[in-house]
Design a protein around this motif. Sequence first.
Motif, mmCIF file in Angstrom:
data_model
loop_
_atom_site.group_PDB
_atom_site.id
_atom_site.type_symbol
_atom_site.label_atom_id
_atom_site.label_comp_id
_atom_site.label_asym_id
_atom_site.label_seq_id
_atom_site.Cartn_x
_atom_site.Cartn_y
_atom_site.Cartn_z
ATOM 1 N N GLY A 39 39.374 47.617 32.220
ATOM 2 C CA GLY A 39 40.087 48.447 31.181
ATOM 3 C C GLY A 39 41.334 48.510 31.577
ATOM 4 O O GLY A 39 42.403 49.024 30.865
ATOM 5 N N ASP A 40 41.771 48.176 32.830
ATOM 6 C CA ASP A 40 42.990 48.456 33.620
ATOM 7 C C ASP A 40 44.044 47.249 32.800
ATOM 8 O O ASP A 40 43.584 46.124 32.554
ATOM 9 N N LEU A 41 45.298 47.554 32.636
ATOM 10 C CA LEU A 41 46.314 46.606 31.951
ATOM 11 C C LEU A 41 47.140 46.218 33.010
ATOM 12 O O LEU A 41 47.720 46.931 33.831
ATOM 13 N N LEU A 42 47.300 44.931 33.192
ATOM 14 C CA LEU A 42 48.120 44.205 34.281
ATOM 15 C C LEU A 42 49.466 43.698 33.652
ATOM 16 O O LEU A 42 49.230 43.041 32.619
ATOM 17 N N VAL A 43 50.473 43.813 34.259
ATOM 18 C CA VAL A 43 51.751 43.224 33.889
ATOM 19 C C VAL A 43 52.287 42.438 34.776
ATOM 20 O O VAL A 43 52.365 42.857 36.119
ATOM 21 N N SER A 44 52.793 41.128 34.702
ATOM 22 C CA SER A 44 53.517 40.316 35.559
ATOM 23 C C SER A 44 55.077 40.357 35.469
ATOM 24 O O SER A 44 55.718 40.654 34.377
ATOM 25 N N ASN A 45 55.741 40.547 36.449
ATOM 26 C CA ASN A 45 57.462 40.536 36.375
ATOM 27 C C ASN A 45 58.005 39.210 36.704
ATOM 28 O O ASN A 45 57.529 38.796 37.897
ATOM 29 N N PHE A 46 58.840 38.931 35.834
ATOM 30 C CA PHE A 46 59.716 37.532 36.482
ATOM 31 C C PHE A 46 60.963 37.876 37.088
ATOM 32 O O PHE A 46 61.384 36.849 37.513
ATOM 33 N N ASN A 47 61.567 38.836 36.887
ATOM 34 C CA ASN A 47 62.805 39.037 37.610
ATOM 35 C C ASN A 47 62.652 39.963 38.618
ATOM 36 O O ASN A 47 61.833 40.928 38.741
ATOM 37 N N ASN A 48 63.547 39.836 39.863
ATOM 38 C CA ASN A 48 63.629 40.861 40.746
ATOM 39 C C ASN A 48 64.674 42.041 40.370
ATOM 40 O O ASN A 48 64.852 42.259 39.362
ATOM 41 N N ALA A 49 64.742 42.780 41.610
ATOM 42 C CA ALA A 49 65.451 44.130 41.254
ATOM 43 C C ALA A 49 66.917 43.905 40.823
ATOM 44 O O ALA A 49 67.495 44.693 39.964
ATOM 45 N N GLN A 50 67.561 42.937 41.194
ATOM 46 C CA GLN A 50 68.769 42.390 40.786
ATOM 47 C C GLN A 50 68.975 41.542 39.595
ATOM 48 O O GLN A 50 70.022 41.143 39.068
ATOM 49 N N ASN A 51 67.761 41.692 38.826
ATOM 50 C CA ASN A 51 67.535 41.080 37.626
ATOM 51 C C ASN A 51 67.853 39.376 37.413
ATOM 52 O O ASN A 51 68.427 39.222 36.499
ATOM 53 N N LEU A 52 67.474 38.789 38.630
ATOM 54 C CA LEU A 52 67.908 37.351 38.596
ATOM 55 C C LEU A 52 66.285 36.658 38.180
ATOM 56 O O LEU A 52 65.200 37.085 38.562
ATOM 57 N N GLN A 53 66.572 35.989 36.939
ATOM 58 C CA GLN A 53 65.373 35.403 36.356
ATOM 59 C C GLN A 53 64.748 34.534 37.209
ATOM 60 O O GLN A 53 65.367 33.723 38.222
ATOM 61 N N GLY A 54 63.344 34.433 37.132
ATOM 62 C CA GLY A 54 62.553 33.371 37.951
ATOM 63 C C GLY A 54 62.315 33.894 39.419
ATOM 64 O O GLY A 54 62.004 33.044 40.433
ATOM 65 N N THR A 55 62.757 35.311 39.880
ATOM 66 C CA THR A 55 62.443 35.622 41.265
ATOM 67 C C THR A 55 61.414 36.941 41.426
ATOM 68 O O THR A 55 61.554 37.508 42.441
ATOM 69 N N GLY A 56 60.941 37.301 40.310
ATOM 70 C CA GLY A 56 60.271 38.590 40.594
ATOM 71 C C GLY A 56 58.803 38.205 41.263
ATOM 72 O O GLY A 56 58.209 36.993 41.232
ATOM 73 N N THR A 57 58.276 38.992 41.877
ATOM 74 C CA THR A 57 57.104 39.004 43.064
ATOM 75 C C THR A 57 55.991 39.630 42.776
ATOM 76 O O THR A 57 54.894 39.646 43.358
ATOM 77 N N THR A 58 56.146 40.541 41.517
ATOM 78 C CA THR A 58 54.839 41.452 41.517
ATOM 79 C C THR A 58 54.023 41.334 40.233
ATOM 80 O O THR A 58 54.581 41.059 39.185
ATOM 81 N N ILE A 59 52.704 41.919 40.447
ATOM 82 C CA ILE A 59 51.890 42.181 39.265
ATOM 83 C C ILE A 59 51.342 43.591 39.558
ATOM 84 O O ILE A 59 51.184 44.104 40.544
ATOM 85 N N VAL A 60 51.658 44.219 38.401
ATOM 86 C CA VAL A 60 51.492 45.725 38.410
ATOM 87 C C VAL A 60 50.460 46.376 37.538
ATOM 88 O O VAL A 60 50.218 45.672 36.571
ATOM 89 N N LYS A 61 49.550 47.301 38.074
ATOM 90 C CA LYS A 61 48.701 47.988 37.134
ATOM 91 C C LYS A 61 49.172 49.198 36.456
ATOM 92 O O LYS A 61 49.745 49.750 37.303
ATOM 93 N N ILE A 62 49.287 48.980 35.357
ATOM 94 C CA ILE A 62 49.902 50.167 34.594
ATOM 95 C C ILE A 62 49.183 51.669 34.698
ATOM 96 O O ILE A 62 47.915 51.823 34.420
ATOM 97 N N VAL A 63 49.961 52.531 34.878
ATOM 98 C CA VAL A 63 49.456 53.795 35.011
ATOM 99 C C VAL A 63 49.922 54.646 33.834
ATOM 100 O O VAL A 63 51.226 54.778 33.703
ATOM 101 N N PRO A 64 49.396 54.983 32.684
ATOM 102 C CA PRO A 64 50.121 55.810 31.603
ATOM 103 C C PRO A 64 50.774 56.789 31.852
ATOM 104 O O PRO A 64 50.548 57.769 32.550
ATOM 105 N N ASN A 65 52.026 56.819 31.435
ATOM 106 C CA ASN A 65 53.137 57.853 31.627
ATOM 107 C C ASN A 65 53.405 58.238 32.966
ATOM 108 O O ASN A 65 53.716 59.146 33.367
ATOM 109 N N ASP A 66 53.253 57.081 33.893
ATOM 110 C CA ASP A 66 53.534 57.301 35.144
ATOM 111 C C ASP A 66 54.060 56.049 35.937
ATOM 112 O O ASP A 66 54.133 55.025 35.036
ATOM 113 N N LYS A 67 54.589 55.865 36.811
ATOM 114 C CA LYS A 67 54.729 54.618 37.665
ATOM 115 C C LYS A 67 53.749 53.646 37.971
ATOM 116 O O LYS A 67 52.616 54.176 38.278
#
Length: 335
Positions: A39-67
């Motif tokens: 039931g967990d939702l995972l999301v992959s990130n493509f950019n890093n914190a500087q918003n450069l495409q093709g440099t993101g390194t994280t998959i996150v587990k979504i927490v509703p209404n929170d970080k």
Amino acid sequence: MLPPSFVTSSTVPANGDLNPYGAAFVPAGFPRFGTIATGDLLVSNFNNAQNLQGTGTTIVKIVPNDKPVTFFLGAPGLGLSTALGVLRGGFVVVGSVPTTDGTFATIKPGVLLVLNRTGGIVAQWTPATAKIDGPWDLTIFDQGDHAKIFVSNVLNGTVVRLDVSVGDDGVHLNRATQIASGYAFRSDPAALVVGPTGLAYDPQRDVLYVASTADNAIFAVFGAANSQHDGGKGAQIFADSAHLHGPIALALGPNGHLFVANGDAVNSDPKQPSEIVEFTPQGRFVAQLSIDPAPDGAFGLAFTQPRQEFVSFAAVDDNTNTVTVWKLPFENAGQ
């Protein structure tokens, strides 16, 4: 198309990665005692914190209404793409299409990573072993101890099928077969690269649907699960220029309809920004919904399997770095 019951949550992890691309729910039957669960939702990130495409390194587990919680943090410069899927045997598969500076000039073919249920890397499939070249999206036909993983390649316009076996010790790649090719692909000044993206597989009909962004069309590849040859693009089933604006992520809904996210890099229409479009496999337009008042926001899509007469539907907005999840009555899903 969708009822008003929804939750929108941030996709930005502690390291600041931006531009959410892939979305995938953890399926029923996933093993316990990991850091993700059914039931967990995972999301992959493509950019890093500087918003450069093709440099993101994280998959996150979504927490509703929170970080969100970081499930996977890879080495610098991975560029995790829309190619994100979860095997019920306890593993996550994700594609990497990296750059060194956020531009097409430095783009690389990438890899597919296999992660265990605590986010550790247990396998890495390369272009040589998996016939990949820019793994941009994937979908999985999961049969428990074995599976078929379909992968679209944005850097050469092909689709490959990976036949794998799944055990407690990992996921083993047994064979890689190119089953489709000929989709348009090119660099893009805003989107970095456009080519075949979204994949959705219908096991009842043995049909793989392909959203070809640069062709601005959806194709059907028949006999995809067992084909041993390259069948070209397949049959074009939907090329509605009034409603398709660079189709990217693709999902098969529980009602048998297809849902596609418009990325707006092709055939853009300022009056129809960031649309999700619903249509039948026969190519009849059903409905559409804008998820952002600005263009270029729609990307990854995912459905859960129906449970207790409800199904969840997730769509990322990479303009706002959020994901929205709708809870839909099953009998009305997509209506």
